[in-house]
Design a protein around this motif. Structure first.
Motif, PDB file in Angstrom:
ATOM      1  N   GLU A  26       0.900  -1.171   0.027  1.00 45.59           N
ATOM      2  CA  GLU A  26       0.074  -0.021   0.088  1.00 45.59           C
ATOM      3  C   GLU A  26       0.739   1.304  -0.018  1.00 45.59           C
ATOM      4  O   GLU A  26       0.453   2.195  -0.773  1.00 45.59           O
ATOM      5  N   ALA A  27       2.027   1.499   0.907  1.00 44.38           N
ATOM      6  CA  ALA A  27       2.512   2.385   0.890  1.00 44.38           C
ATOM      7  C   ALA A  27       3.514   2.503  -0.447  1.00 44.38           C
ATOM      8  O   ALA A  27       3.729   3.771  -1.077  1.00 44.38           O
ATOM      9  N   LYS A  30       1.199   3.984  -3.104  1.00 53.31           N
ATOM     10  CA  LYS A  30       0.885   5.478  -3.107  1.00 53.31           C
ATOM     11  C   LYS A  30       1.920   6.289  -3.769  1.00 53.31           C
ATOM     12  O   LYS A  30       1.453   7.093  -4.437  1.00 53.31           O
ATOM     13  N   SER A  33       1.863   5.217  -7.956  1.00 57.46           N
ATOM     14  CA  SER A  33       0.679   5.774  -8.639  1.00 57.46           C
ATOM     15  C   SER A  33       0.625   7.033  -8.709  1.00 57.46           C
ATOM     16  O   SER A  33      -0.358   7.568  -9.393  1.00 57.46           O
ATOM     17  N   ASN A  34       1.680   7.776  -8.381  1.00 55.71           N
ATOM     18  CA  ASN A  34       1.639   9.380  -8.538  1.00 55.71           C
ATOM     19  C   ASN A  34       2.498   9.542  -9.929  1.00 55.71           C
ATOM     20  O   ASN A  34       3.535   9.350 -10.026  1.00 55.71           O
ATOM     21  N   THR A  52       1.634  -2.771  -8.023  1.00 57.05           N
ATOM     22  CA  THR A  52       2.707  -2.809  -7.182  1.00 57.05           C
ATOM     23  C   THR A  52       2.919  -4.157  -6.638  1.00 57.05           C
ATOM     24  O   THR A  52       4.070  -4.481  -6.307  1.00 57.05           O
ATOM     25  N   SER A 102       8.774   8.843  -2.460  1.00 60.33           N
ATOM     26  CA  SER A 102       7.360   9.534  -2.455  1.00 60.33           C
ATOM     27  C   SER A 102       7.471  10.734  -2.465  1.00 60.33           C
ATOM     28  O   SER A 102       8.128  11.613  -1.772  1.00 60.33           O
ATOM     29  N   ASP A 104       5.771  12.967  -0.979  1.00 63.75           N
ATOM     30  CA  ASP A 104       5.556  13.521   0.468  1.00 63.75           C
ATOM     31  C   ASP A 104       6.908  13.699   1.030  1.00 63.75           C
ATOM     32  O   ASP A 104       7.049  14.566   2.039  1.00 63.75           O
TER      33      ASP A 104
END
Length: 180
Positions: A26-27, A30, A33-34, A52, A102, A104
């Motif tokens: 899941e991480a 994230k 998929s960006n 993934t 990521s 973020d």
């Protein structure tokens, strides 16, 4: 007798570099998929969690090969990216690194910290003589990471890589053991 080989866990002041597992799906999805994250990368933006999971499954199978160095970048218990040797040439003592992070966590020094650690690992543990990295010429942030790691700009390889169907110029950076 075949000895079992395991990817070494590497640490820095803030990070743990370790195997990627299905628990990271899941991480990883994230950031995978960006579109901003995958913009300059060879692989397509992940559309589903299954994309993934398939990538993680391939990585997990590849850990069984002795020379597969693909680390998850963990920060505060969370997978925030990956970093690896995308190529190793034992004969010439050369390795090439690649990374993804990521969005973020951009502009916080995480990739530089992880890259410096695997560069040290490459020279000290793998006996490499040269470590290089490439990025699409427009990817200024990636160029800065390479420079902060002590890599020197060696030139631009014009239209040397097809990314998302477009021929792109690629900047080449490298560090040799003598540079440290």
């Amino acid at each position: 007798m075949c000895l079992e080989w395991k990817l070494p866990v590497l640490t820095t002041d803030r990070l743990i570099l370790r195997e990627v597992t299905m628990n990271d799906a899941e991480a990883m999805f994230k950031f995978s998929s960006n579109d901003n994250v995958s913009r300059y990368l060879l692989w397509e933006t992940h559309q589903t969690l299954e994309d993934t999971q398939a990538l993680i499954e391939m990585a997990m199978e590849s850990y069984e090969m002795r020379d597969f160095y693909h680390w998850g970048i963990e920060y505060n218990g969370q997978l925030i990216g990956t970093i690896d040797y995308v190529g190793l040439n034992d004969y010439s003592g050369m390795g090439e690194i690649g990374y993804v992070l990521s969005e973020d966590y951009w502009n916080k020094g995480f990739v530089t910290e992880a890259a410096k650690r695997i560069i040290d690992f490459g020279f000290d543990e793998l006996g490499l003589v040269r470590i290089q990295a490439r990025c699409i010429a427009e990817n200024v942030a990636s160029s800065r990471v390479m420079e902060k790691c002590g890599m020197k700009f060696e030139g631009t390889l014009r239209k040397s890589l097809v990314v998302k169907g477009i021929y792109r110029d690629v900047n080449m950076y490298a560090i040799i053991d003598d540079d440290r």
